[in-house]
Write an enzyme that holds these catalytic residues in place. Sequence first.
Site, PDB file in Angstrom:
ATOM      1  CB  ILE A 145     -15.733 -59.201 -25.799  1.00 42.89           C
ATOM      2  CG1 ILE A 145     -17.040 -58.468 -26.076  1.00 42.89           C
ATOM      3  CG2 ILE A 145     -15.088 -59.664 -27.113  1.00 42.89           C
ATOM      4  CD1 ILE A 145     -17.980 -59.168 -27.022  1.00 42.89           C
ATOM      5  CB  VAL A 148     -17.776 -64.805 -24.207  1.00 45.63           C
ATOM      6  CG1 VAL A 148     -18.608 -65.581 -25.226  1.00 45.63           C
ATOM      7  CG2 VAL A 148     -18.607 -64.551 -22.951  1.00 45.63           C
ATOM      8  CD  GLU A 149     -15.852 -64.274 -29.539  1.00 46.18           C
ATOM      9  OE1 GLU A 149     -15.377 -65.269 -30.128  1.00 46.18           O
ATOM     10  OE2 GLU A 149     -16.959 -63.783 -29.825  1.00 46.18           O
ATOM     11  CB  THR A 150     -10.068 -66.749 -26.777  1.00 44.66           C
ATOM     12  OG1 THR A 150      -9.702 -65.517 -26.119  1.00 44.66           O
ATOM     13  CG2 THR A 150     -10.443 -66.449 -28.226  1.00 44.66           C
ATOM     14  CE1 TYR A 347     -20.023 -64.055 -28.152  1.00 43.81           C
ATOM     15  CE2 TYR A 347     -20.871 -61.824 -28.389  1.00 43.81           C
ATOM     16  CZ  TYR A 347     -19.800 -62.706 -28.327  1.00 43.81           C
ATOM     17  OH  TYR A 347     -18.517 -62.227 -28.436  1.00 43.81           O
TER      18      TYR A 347
END
Length: 362
Positions: A145, A148-150, A347
């Site tokens: 997570i 993928v996010e940041t 995602y």
Amino acid sequence: MRLLKSVAIAWVAMACALSTHANPSAKPAKSASPKKTASNTTVQGGVPYAGRADAMAFADDLAVRRGLDREWVRQAIGQARMLSQVPRLMLPPPVGTPKNWRVYRSRFIDPVRIRAGVRFWQEHREALERAEAEYGVPVEIIVGIIGVETIYGQQMGNFRVMDALATLAFDFPDAHPRAKERREFFQRELEQFLSLTNRSNIDPFEPRGSYAGAMGLGQFMPSSWVRYAVDFDGDGRIDLFRSPVDAIGSVANYFKGHNWTTGMPTHFGVQFDTARLQLDTLLAPDLLPTFSAASMQAKGALLDAAGAQHTGPLALVELQNGGDAPTYVAGTENFYAITRYNWSSYYAMAVIELGREVAAAR
């Protein structure tokens, strides 16, 4: 482990994180400091909402419902600026544009993200293992997570959250198929954001985030920050911008809050018996796990050995590959839980596979 002690603690911590990020020698702000007023920072290219009757009516209504100072709310919303590029970013691709799982995957599972993930895992191994023990969410999912996010905090966004939320609350594109629903969602997030910053004496123009108003290493929306953010490093405050440990615990708590089941796989392999395949029926529920293993197989979707023994509901997940044949898996309730973070099977699979690749690279 503590859930959010109070909204004020979380948002004072956020302001401290942002100010010290800009100036490493800055001292943390005290919670007893006078209330900050909305900043007059100029943002090029943005038209302020002070001249919009609908935005000012929203401000007046919000002030009454939340018991906030009317002029403060009007000033904050009035100084927010419309970001013309943001509505375009919310539109889905044109009808007929083929989805491509392999291309999507390549954007997130690459050497840069994998190396960064290995470093993150090594540096925060204790916190990751503690989060898995306390919340039941595997380290790989948490690592996936945040990656993928940041890219593990490297790209947290540089939009003023106030501008992004106001733009999407008042100028969400009508061309979007769920425009009304999404506009109302962002109005609720703007309300949450303003209410919290007001009570916490925080300038609403300080926080920076994504074009959708998400913040921190895990890209939490304001409502998620309140519901799921935790002080996982035990320093008495919640800081999802500069405390990877708080971010780790908060991501794990988010999944626990969305019914993550400890020990359950995210998905199983599946093949088709074309003679009795009822593909349209199997895909109709979309990502929602609906079918038992037996009913799925009766409709022509043959599960692998582990999937055939699974006792919970399943969903047939289709990942299109452009002009090539799609990829299919049978998603469990834990796969569905990942889509609560972002409503997309692509995602969810990217999160799963990035976590696995990082684990293998270690």
